[in-house]
Write a protein that holds these residues in place. Sequence first.
Motif, short mmCIF file in Angstrom:
data_model
loop_
_atom_site.label_atom_id
_atom_site.label_comp_id
_atom_site.label_asym_id
_atom_site.label_seq_id
_atom_site.Cartn_x
_atom_site.Cartn_y
_atom_site.Cartn_z
N HIS A 37 125.45 121.25 121.93
CA HIS A 37 125.31 121.29 123.38
C HIS A 37 126.10 120.18 124.06
O HIS A 37 126.94 120.45 124.92
N GLN A 131 128.76 122.65 135.05
CA GLN A 131 128.08 123.18 133.87
C GLN A 131 128.19 122.21 132.69
O GLN A 131 127.24 122.06 131.91
N LEU A 134 125.56 119.64 133.05
CA LEU A 134 124.23 120.16 132.73
C LEU A 134 124.00 120.22 131.22
O LEU A 134 122.88 120.01 130.75
N ASN A 215 117.42 122.33 126.11
CA ASN A 215 118.72 122.87 125.70
C ASN A 215 118.71 124.40 125.75
O ASN A 215 119.67 125.02 126.24
N ASN A 218 118.53 125.55 129.34
CA ASN A 218 119.80 125.32 130.02
C ASN A 218 120.83 126.38 129.70
O ASN A 218 121.50 126.90 130.60
N GLN A 222 122.57 128.91 132.23
CA GLN A 222 124.02 128.94 132.42
C GLN A 222 124.56 130.37 132.34
O GLN A 222 125.51 130.72 133.04
#
Length: 407
Positions: A37, A131, A134, A215, A218, A222
């Motif tokens: 990530h 992004q 993030l 994670n 997210n 996304q």
Amino acid sequence: MTPPATVFAAFSVLKDHVKLKINQNSVSIDNIVFRLHYRATFLLLLVASILVSSRQFIGEHIRCITDTGIPTKVIETYCFFMSTYTVVKHLNATALENGEIPHPGVGPMSKDDPVIHHHYYQWVPFVLFFQALLFYLPHYMWRKAEGGRLKMLVSGLHLASLSLSEQELKVNDNMKIPSMKERDEKIQQIRIAFINRLHLNRPWAYFLGFCEVLNLMNVMMQIYLTNWFLGGAFLTLGQAVSEPLPKDKMNPLDVIFPKVTKCIFHKYGPSGTIQKHDALCVMALNIVNEKIYTVLWFWFVVLALITGLGLLWRLLTMVLHARSTTFNKIVFTIACPGKYNPWNVLKVTHEYYFGDWLFLYYIAKNLDNYVFKQLLQELAEDLEHRHHARYKIVPVDVEQELLKVNN
């Protein structure tokens, strides 16, 4: 052609982030799924952001053809920032094949014909950069919460297994082999610190699990954010690209990322009448955009699956860490591989809470096999002493007690 030096200069800012493997002097505070990530995906999105914002790779982002009444720079700037469009009725693969239209979505239209406005492309580098941030955020939160606790404990022990001398030996400016005394003192510090915080590592472990859940949340967010940004076309992008395309069906990439679009510019004429100028725009930027978002679709799907499996593994460790010796053997062999076998003291792992077990696991990941074996043996001895102290029976003089009762 773009000079190699220019390419290297553009991506030189990323050189410090191209690291998926823990180096000799760093300390691991997470796992490979976590690093996918904040390193791999973070790097991928930054590279994509640089690509779509650097003209040296693809030239001008937009080039427009119009009449001589308007300067070319004016119409190109206007169409890039305001948006272009394609005509729905001209998104026809058969008409394109027969030469009835020059480009997909480009052709004559009436005021009632539906059109698709393309106004995302000027925002692509900003969205990709946002992004990337993030994807880095959970790691930043975890690093701040962890506070360097593991690094403080295991620093200086990377080469401790080579400690065969009473004197410290320097390998280079950044690495040294500690003396045997320093090694033993450091192991003792880790042991004391671990014992003193026994059963107090729950917040540490739970926050790591929370960041791992972040994670997964997210990456799912996304996917839907990108789908909204591309007008609802992202969710089915990978499937549409990977499936065979029928002859009478438009390529979905030409619909989502058109290479040639239309644009209308209005201005006042000499007498004050509003004049409409029709322009044909070549969108060089979409050549890169379609590749970026196709790669992102497959990467996000793979990353979501891997992250989900990582969370299942975390749940499995919570269930089996104090129940299965075989499970602990496998886990600690992977974490701290080597020829020294500390499994005769694996009962240590059965007595600790999950937070203590997880902290011990990350200590194992950052220590040499020989050093960890020595640490685990000392922890086992401490555990035995704690048990003896807890259940110790004090001898009693029976005759004296009977006399006291009779009196």
